[in-house]
Design a protein around this motif. Sequence first.
Motif, mmCIF file in Angstrom:
data_model
loop_
_atom_site.group_PDB
_atom_site.id
_atom_site.type_symbol
_atom_site.label_atom_id
_atom_site.label_comp_id
_atom_site.label_asym_id
_atom_site.label_seq_id
_atom_site.Cartn_x
_atom_site.Cartn_y
_atom_site.Cartn_z
ATOM 1 N N ILE A 278 0.838 -1.207 0.000
ATOM 2 C CA ILE A 278 0.000 0.000 0.000
ATOM 3 C C ILE A 278 0.866 1.248 0.000
ATOM 4 N N PHE A 279 1.929 1.232 0.792
ATOM 5 C CA PHE A 279 2.795 2.410 0.869
ATOM 6 C C PHE A 279 3.521 2.640 -0.458
ATOM 7 N N ALA A 280 3.957 1.559 -1.111
ATOM 8 C CA ALA A 280 4.613 1.704 -2.408
ATOM 9 C C ALA A 280 3.671 2.323 -3.426
ATOM 10 N N ASN A 281 2.414 1.912 -3.416
ATOM 11 C CA ASN A 281 1.437 2.497 -4.331
ATOM 12 C C ASN A 281 1.139 3.950 -3.972
ATOM 13 N N PHE A 282 1.166 4.276 -2.692
ATOM 14 C CA PHE A 282 1.016 5.670 -2.267
ATOM 15 C C PHE A 282 2.138 6.528 -2.858
ATOM 16 N N ILE A 283 3.377 6.043 -2.762
ATOM 17 C CA ILE A 283 4.514 6.767 -3.332
ATOM 18 C C ILE A 283 4.361 6.915 -4.843
ATOM 19 N N MET A 284 3.920 5.867 -5.510
ATOM 20 C CA MET A 284 3.718 5.952 -6.952
ATOM 21 C C MET A 284 2.627 6.960 -7.296
ATOM 22 N N GLY A 285 1.557 6.968 -6.516
ATOM 23 C CA GLY A 285 0.455 7.887 -6.779
ATOM 24 C C GLY A 285 0.850 9.340 -6.626
ATOM 25 N N ILE A 286 1.514 9.670 -5.502
ATOM 26 C CA ILE A 286 1.859 11.084 -5.292
ATOM 27 C C ILE A 286 2.984 11.520 -6.234
ATOM 28 N N SER A 287 3.869 10.604 -6.609
ATOM 29 C CA SER A 287 4.963 10.971 -7.509
ATOM 30 C C SER A 287 4.450 11.200 -8.931
ATOM 31 N N ASN A 288 3.573 10.318 -9.418
ATOM 32 C CA ASN A 288 2.943 10.552 -10.717
ATOM 33 C C ASN A 288 2.167 11.863 -10.711
ATOM 34 N N GLY A 289 1.497 12.150 -9.607
ATOM 35 C CA GLY A 289 0.734 13.386 -9.507
ATOM 36 C C GLY A 289 1.609 14.617 -9.554
ATOM 37 N N MET A 290 2.771 14.563 -8.909
ATOM 38 C CA MET A 290 3.671 15.716 -8.934
ATOM 39 C C MET A 290 4.272 15.933 -10.320
ATOM 40 N N VAL A 291 4.542 14.853 -11.047
ATOM 41 C CA VAL A 291 5.003 15.008 -12.425
ATOM 42 C C VAL A 291 3.920 15.713 -13.249
ATOM 43 N N GLN B 76 -7.368 3.923 -4.985
ATOM 44 C CA GLN B 76 -7.209 2.535 -4.553
ATOM 45 C C GLN B 76 -6.431 2.461 -3.246
ATOM 46 N N VAL B 77 -5.437 3.332 -3.080
ATOM 47 C CA VAL B 77 -4.692 3.390 -1.817
ATOM 48 C C VAL B 77 -5.641 3.697 -0.664
ATOM 49 N N ILE B 78 -6.535 4.651 -0.859
ATOM 50 C CA ILE B 78 -7.493 5.013 0.189
ATOM 51 C C ILE B 78 -8.366 3.820 0.549
ATOM 52 N N SER B 79 -8.859 3.116 -0.467
ATOM 53 C CA SER B 79 -9.691 1.938 -0.218
ATOM 54 C C SER B 79 -8.914 0.871 0.560
ATOM 55 N N ASP B 80 -7.669 0.623 0.142
ATOM 56 C CA ASP B 80 -6.851 -0.379 0.829
ATOM 57 C C ASP B 80 -6.500 0.065 2.252
ATOM 58 N N CYS B 81 -6.254 1.357 2.429
ATOM 59 C CA CYS B 81 -5.946 1.868 3.769
ATOM 60 C C CYS B 81 -7.145 1.705 4.699
ATOM 61 N N ASN B 82 -8.329 1.993 4.185
ATOM 62 C CA ASN B 82 -9.530 1.872 5.016
ATOM 63 C C ASN B 82 -9.780 0.418 5.406
ATOM 64 N N THR B 83 -9.466 -0.505 4.508
ATOM 65 C CA THR B 83 -9.654 -1.927 4.800
ATOM 66 C C THR B 83 -8.661 -2.422 5.850
ATOM 67 N N ASN B 84 -7.490 -1.796 5.892
ATOM 68 C CA ASN B 84 -6.424 -2.224 6.812
ATOM 69 C C ASN B 84 -6.035 -1.081 7.759
ATOM 70 N N ALA B 85 -7.033 -0.327 8.211
ATOM 71 C CA ALA B 85 -6.798 0.953 8.896
ATOM 72 C C ALA B 85 -5.958 0.837 10.160
ATOM 73 N N SER B 86 -6.016 -0.279 10.840
ATOM 74 C CA SER B 86 -5.343 -0.373 12.139
ATOM 75 C C SER B 86 -3.863 -0.733 12.049
ATOM 76 N N ILE B 87 -3.389 -1.119 10.874
ATOM 77 C CA ILE B 87 -1.983 -1.500 10.731
ATOM 78 C C ILE B 87 -1.110 -0.255 10.858
ATOM 79 N N SER B 88 -0.082 -0.320 11.680
ATOM 80 C CA SER B 88 0.771 0.844 11.933
ATOM 81 C C SER B 88 1.910 0.908 10.931
ATOM 82 N N LEU B 89 2.419 2.137 10.727
ATOM 83 C CA LEU B 89 3.558 2.368 9.854
ATOM 84 C C LEU B 89 4.778 2.699 10.697
ATOM 85 N N PRO B 90 5.961 2.261 10.283
ATOM 86 C CA PRO B 90 7.180 2.644 10.998
ATOM 87 C C PRO B 90 7.343 4.167 11.008
ATOM 88 N N GLN B 91 7.856 4.700 12.099
ATOM 89 C CA GLN B 91 7.983 6.146 12.251
ATOM 90 C C GLN B 91 8.843 6.765 11.152
#
Length: 205
Positions: free
Chosen positions: A83-96, A134-149
């Motif tokens: 999910i995080f990798a797709n988040f990076i791809m999404g925001i990077s494509n958007g910035m381009v 899609q990232v938002i949908s996947d995040c909502n499905t797995n909302a409680s999983i924590s990310l490393p600081q």
Amino acid sequence: PGVMADAHSCSWGNYGMRELSSEPRAAANNSPAWNYAYALEQPWYSWYGAISAAKDGLSAIAAGQEGGKNFLADADSDKRAKIFANFIMGISNGMVAIYYDKGFLVKEDTDFSKEISTVSYDDLMSGAVAILDQVISDCNTNASISLPQDWLQIDNLTLGDLGKIAHSFIARFKAGVGRTRQERDTADWASIKSHASQGAPMAPV
């Protein structure tokens, strides 16, 4: 972008700010011999570097999951990384899409064994928003999983929080991609407001 938008001012000899913010407006200098060519090159290479790293990570996860195995320590770790990798791809494509007239839309399923062509900034942005949806949908499905600081330099962040950050980026992208007054006037401001209202009350570094 700050001086181009007349939101900031700066002494003339910095990062092409004089040329890029001069009025009446002049076309950006695309020559690699331009003294400040790096002002146009660095963002491109940085964002596609991020996209490339995310794509490599997604490919490694998929390969490591063959035969029903986990690539990382457990299934939640695999989900979080994907999910995080797709988040990076999404925001990077958007910035381009925000910065450039055209770009390569690279997604998780992009096949690099085949030639890919550039697409217009509006098509690139549509693709970026689709990834983030899609990232938002996947995040909502797995909302409680924590990310490393150290992934976003934010303590106690969950995938649910990452979904909110993705909402914020979509609002920013949809509001900012328009090149002309007409494009800005016809932007879907109801959608922009909806995503902003579901966004994160913070500014990730």
